[in-house]
Write an enzyme that holds these catalytic residues in place. Structure first.
Site, short mmCIF file in Angstrom:
data_model
loop_
_atom_site.label_atom_id
_atom_site.label_comp_id
_atom_site.label_asym_id
_atom_site.label_seq_id
_atom_site.Cartn_x
_atom_site.Cartn_y
_atom_site.Cartn_z
N ASP A 10 0.87 -1.17 0.00
CA ASP A 10 0.00 0.00 0.00
C ASP A 10 0.91 1.23 0.00
OD1 ASP A 10 0.95 0.19 2.60
OD2 ASP A 10 -1.03 0.22 3.55
N HIS A 11 0.32 2.41 0.22
CA HIS A 11 1.11 3.64 0.20
C HIS A 11 2.19 3.65 1.28
CE1 HIS A 11 -2.23 3.98 2.97
NE2 HIS A 11 -1.55 4.89 3.65
N CYS A 66 3.34 -3.19 4.04
CA CYS A 66 2.49 -2.07 4.43
C CYS A 66 3.22 -1.33 5.56
CB CYS A 66 1.09 -2.54 4.82
SG CYS A 66 0.98 -3.65 6.24
N THR A 68 2.98 -1.61 8.89
CA THR A 68 3.41 -2.54 9.94
C THR A 68 3.73 -3.94 9.43
OG1 THR A 68 1.12 -3.19 10.29
CG2 THR A 68 1.97 -1.39 11.68
N HIS A 99 10.35 -24.53 7.60
CA HIS A 99 9.34 -25.30 8.32
C HIS A 99 7.91 -25.04 7.88
CE1 HIS A 99 11.96 -26.42 12.08
NE2 HIS A 99 12.55 -26.70 10.93
N ARG A 133 8.30 -34.02 7.81
CA ARG A 133 7.27 -33.84 8.84
C ARG A 133 6.61 -32.47 8.75
NH1 ARG A 133 12.12 -32.74 10.98
NH2 ARG A 133 12.35 -31.07 12.52
N HIS A 134 7.32 -31.50 8.18
CA HIS A 134 6.75 -30.15 8.07
C HIS A 134 5.63 -30.11 7.02
CE1 HIS A 134 9.82 -28.91 10.79
NE2 HIS A 134 10.76 -29.36 9.97
C1 RB5 Z 1 -1.81 2.55 6.69
O1 RB5 Z 1 -1.90 3.71 7.45
C2 RB5 Z 1 -1.56 1.35 7.60
O2 RB5 Z 1 -2.66 1.15 8.42
C3 RB5 Z 1 -1.25 0.13 6.78
O3 RB5 Z 1 -0.15 0.36 5.98
C4 RB5 Z 1 -0.91 -1.14 7.56
O4 RB5 Z 1 0.11 -0.90 8.48
C5 RB5 Z 1 -2.04 -1.87 8.13
O5 RB5 Z 1 -1.88 -2.91 8.77
#
Ligand code: RB5
Length: 144
Positions: A10-11, A66, A68, A99, A133-134
């Site tokens: 995403d951005h 993204c 996070t 694994h 096994r995995h």
């Molecule tokens: C965008 O602001 C943010 O929420 C997105 O990039 C991501 O981290 C969501 O999980």
């Protein structure tokens, strides 16, 4: 011949996506990009699902970014056949290939620098699934 590495973001992951595309291409891998293509605000699930469909079609590996890494990993893991792993270090990247046979790596641009991103991506792309096994354990995802 190796399969392409497919990128999506995403951005909030756009800048790291662009950096990692260049890096992965420098490793000699073909790179595909499902977007986004700018810093304009957008909705990460759209790109997660686009990438997952292409990873499944090409039986390839993908990298989703993204802010996070969390939202991308949640969305990607809704797709049957996708095993998406959010990794914050090389050990996680290596183990999730060995694994879990992860086929999508998720990263977060807002907490990771490009150097760490490159190192994690390289480890993920260069580690092969151990099987055995995995495989039995992964099969239980779809049968239990
Ligand atoms: C965008 O602001 C943010 O929420 C997105 O990039 C991501 O981290 C969501 O999980």
């Amino acid at each position: 011949m190796s399969t392409p590495v497919i990128f999506g973001s995403d951005h909030a992951g756009y800048a790291l996506k662009e950096q990692l595309k260049t890096y992965v291409a420098s490793l000699g891998r073909e790179v595909l990009d499902v977007g986004t293509n700018s810093l304009d605000s957008c909705d990460y699930p759209l790109f997660a699902f686009k990438l997952c469909d292409l990873v499944l079609e090409k039986n390839s590996l993908g990298i989703l970014i993204c802010g996070t890494g969390l939202g991308m990993s949640m969305a990607a893991n809704r797709r049957p056949g996708i095993r998406a792993a959010l990794c914050s270090n090389e050990y996680m990247a290596r183990m999730t290939r060995l694994h879990n046979n992860a086929n999508v790596l998720c990263l977060g641009e807002r907490w990771m620098g490009p150097g760490l991103g490159e190192s994690i991506a390289k480890t993920f792309l260069e580690t092969e699934f151990e099987g055995g096994r995995h495989q039995r354990r992964i099969d239980l995802f779809d049968t239990l």
